[in-house]
Design an enzyme around this catalytic site. Structure first.
Site, PDB file in Angstrom:
ATOM      1  N   HIS A 144      20.474  29.651  -8.682  1.00 34.86           N
ATOM      2  CA  HIS A 144      19.307  29.954  -9.546  1.00 34.86           C
ATOM      3  C   HIS A 144      18.695  28.634 -10.002  1.00 34.86           C
ATOM      4  CE1 HIS A 144      17.262  32.579 -12.727  1.00 34.86           C
ATOM      5  NE2 HIS A 144      16.778  31.364 -12.890  1.00 34.86           N
ATOM      6  N   HIS A 147      14.851  26.376 -10.702  1.00 40.47           N
ATOM      7  CA  HIS A 147      13.387  26.228 -10.745  1.00 40.47           C
ATOM      8  C   HIS A 147      13.040  24.794 -10.382  1.00 40.47           C
ATOM      9  CE1 HIS A 147      12.896  30.024 -13.065  1.00 40.47           C
ATOM     10  NE2 HIS A 147      14.105  29.702 -13.511  1.00 40.47           N
ATOM     11  N   LYS A 163      12.833  38.717  -6.965  1.00 43.74           N
ATOM     12  CA  LYS A 163      13.162  38.545  -8.375  1.00 43.74           C
ATOM     13  C   LYS A 163      12.367  39.492  -9.257  1.00 43.74           C
ATOM     14  CE  LYS A 163      14.649  36.255 -12.085  1.00 43.74           C
ATOM     15  NZ  LYS A 163      14.909  34.896 -12.488  1.00 43.74           N
ATOM     16  N   HIS A 196      15.908  38.975 -13.999  1.00 40.76           N
ATOM     17  CA  HIS A 196      15.859  38.394 -15.347  1.00 40.76           C
ATOM     18  C   HIS A 196      16.072  39.566 -16.299  1.00 40.76           C
ATOM     19  CE1 HIS A 196      14.511  35.322 -18.387  1.00 40.76           C
ATOM     20  NE2 HIS A 196      14.657  36.437 -19.084  1.00 40.76           N
ATOM     21  N   HIS A 228      21.573  34.374 -15.064  1.00 40.84           N
ATOM     22  CA  HIS A 228      21.817  33.642 -16.315  1.00 40.84           C
ATOM     23  C   HIS A 228      22.280  34.539 -17.454  1.00 40.84           C
ATOM     24  CE1 HIS A 228      17.716  35.041 -16.803  1.00 40.84           C
ATOM     25  NE2 HIS A 228      17.172  34.062 -16.124  1.00 40.84           N
ATOM     26  N   ASP A 279      19.883  27.639 -13.505  1.00 43.44           N
ATOM     27  CA  ASP A 279      18.624  27.935 -14.195  1.00 43.44           C
ATOM     28  C   ASP A 279      17.979  26.652 -14.718  1.00 43.44           C
ATOM     29  OD1 ASP A 279      16.505  29.484 -15.079  1.00 43.44           O
ATOM     30  OD2 ASP A 279      17.478  30.005 -16.967  1.00 43.44           O
TER      31      ASP A 279
END
Ligand code: NCD
Ligand code: ZN
Length: 341
Positions: free
Chosen positions: A12, A14, A97, A134, A172, A245
């Site tokens: 995970h 970004h 996602k 999420h 997360h 994350d």
């Protein structure tokens, strides 16, 4: 003391796009063999064409000799049809996602009602495309500290019951409620755990002054939840694996009257996890969590490369260059006890 483990993967991550991407991607590529690249870019990655283009942009930002492999993810919207899923699957997208609308950074195109994506979920279940979630409810009347627990009751349980063969990663996780849900679910449901949710609780964020660089979503919870996450991470249960994350935002966007959510941990992710596992007396459980269980869940081989972790004190840099500005990493200026070689 030192020991070797299979190179980890980040399930995970970004990395943004443009100049920001160029600043951070090398950091993950130094640590990780592969990473699941989150699609909440601006604009988001909503179809096969944009997933392919984003993958190429990432590869183009890596040094020529890098073997880092970005694994692409689709952003689910109310308009994600079975055809969109199939086309994405055909170009190698491995997950899609679910961002409930408005829940976090760049989630304005997220799903407003889970029923809108039922046909897409049906196709994902058939094709083996993983649903990455999420897991927070975004309704103003739901307290921010309860959003994950309410999401489990109102949404995730329903998806899991209606799609028993769908592979789901509850991303997360931040509560004991999530640990318990994943633990008792069937083997198609797993979870990622971040370094900040293992190393910090809400006191670290809010006591003795507000620490914007520990603010992320889902927000850090009380110590009871942190303890449950540590216990799950070091348990050796393959349902729980590494997902940083790491979510880069410029220093000025974090240190603001309305600061962005996201903790930046990419440069020293494995060292942070080593710290957490060692503090729990379970450094021997790190390799499964960091380098094996995620690959097993996604049906991918383990990395060939081996990394060495050495017990050695070092200080996390206070700042890194980021795009045209700067970024503050998680635990900036603090001493960590493990270093990767
Ligand atoms: C993430 C980001 O900034 O993209 N922020 C965060 O606090 N985790 C989005 C997300 O994963 O929620
Ligand atoms: Zn994220």
């Amino acid at each position: 003391m030192q020991f070797d483990i299979i190179q980890p993967d980040d399930w995970h991550l970004h990395v943004r796009s443009g100049e920001a991407l160029k600043s951070v991607i090398v950091m993950s590529a130094k640590q990780m063999g592969r990473a699941i690249i989150m699609p909440n870019t601006d604009p988001p990655v909503i179809n096969a064409v944009s997933a392919k283009a984003y993958r190429e942009e990432i590869l183009g930002a890596l040094p020529n000799n890098s073997r880092f492999e970005p694994l692409m993810v689709l952003y689910l919207t109310n308009n994600t049809t079975p055809e969109v899923i199939t086309q994405a699957h055909n170009v190698g997208v491995i997950a899609a996602k679910l961002y409930p609308v408005g829940v976090t950074t760049n989630s304005d195109s997220g799903v407003t009602n889970i029923n809108n994506i039922y046909p897409a979920l049906e196709t994902m279940q058939q094709l083996g495309v993983v649903l990455s979630v999420h897991g927070e409810i975004m309704r103003p009347e739901v307290d921010i500290f309860d959003r994950e627990a309410v999401f489990i009751d109102e949404v995730l349980t329903q998806i899991a019951n209606n799609f028993p063969e769908l592979k789901i990663v509850f991303e997360h996780i931040s509560t004991k409620n999530a640990v318990d849900f994943v633990s008792i679910s069937n083997d198609n449901i797993a979870a990622t755990i971040t370094p900040q949710h293992l190393l910090n609780n809400r006191n670290d964020m809010l006591s003795g002054g507000i620490k914007p660089h520990t603010y992320c979503l889902p927000v850090l919870k009380r110590v009871k939840h942190q303890s449950a996450l540590i216990k799950a991470a070091v348990s050796g249960n393959p349902k729980f694996f590494l997902g940083t994350d790491s979510a880069p935002h410029a220093k000025t966007d974090k240190e603001s009257s309305c600061g962005c959510a996201g903790v930046f941990s990419a440069p020293h992710a494995i060292e942070l996890y080593a710290q957490a596992f060692d503090q729990a007396g379970a450094i021997d459980k790190l390799e499964g969590f960091a380098s094996k269980f995620g690959a097993d869940f996604y049906n991918l081989p383990y990395n060939k490369k081996i990394i060495t972790l050495k017990k050695q004190d070092w200080s996390v840099p206070k700042i890194y260059p980021f795009s045209s500005g700067e970024i503050v990493p998680f635990m900036a200026g603090k001493t960590l006890n493990w270093k990767m070689f």
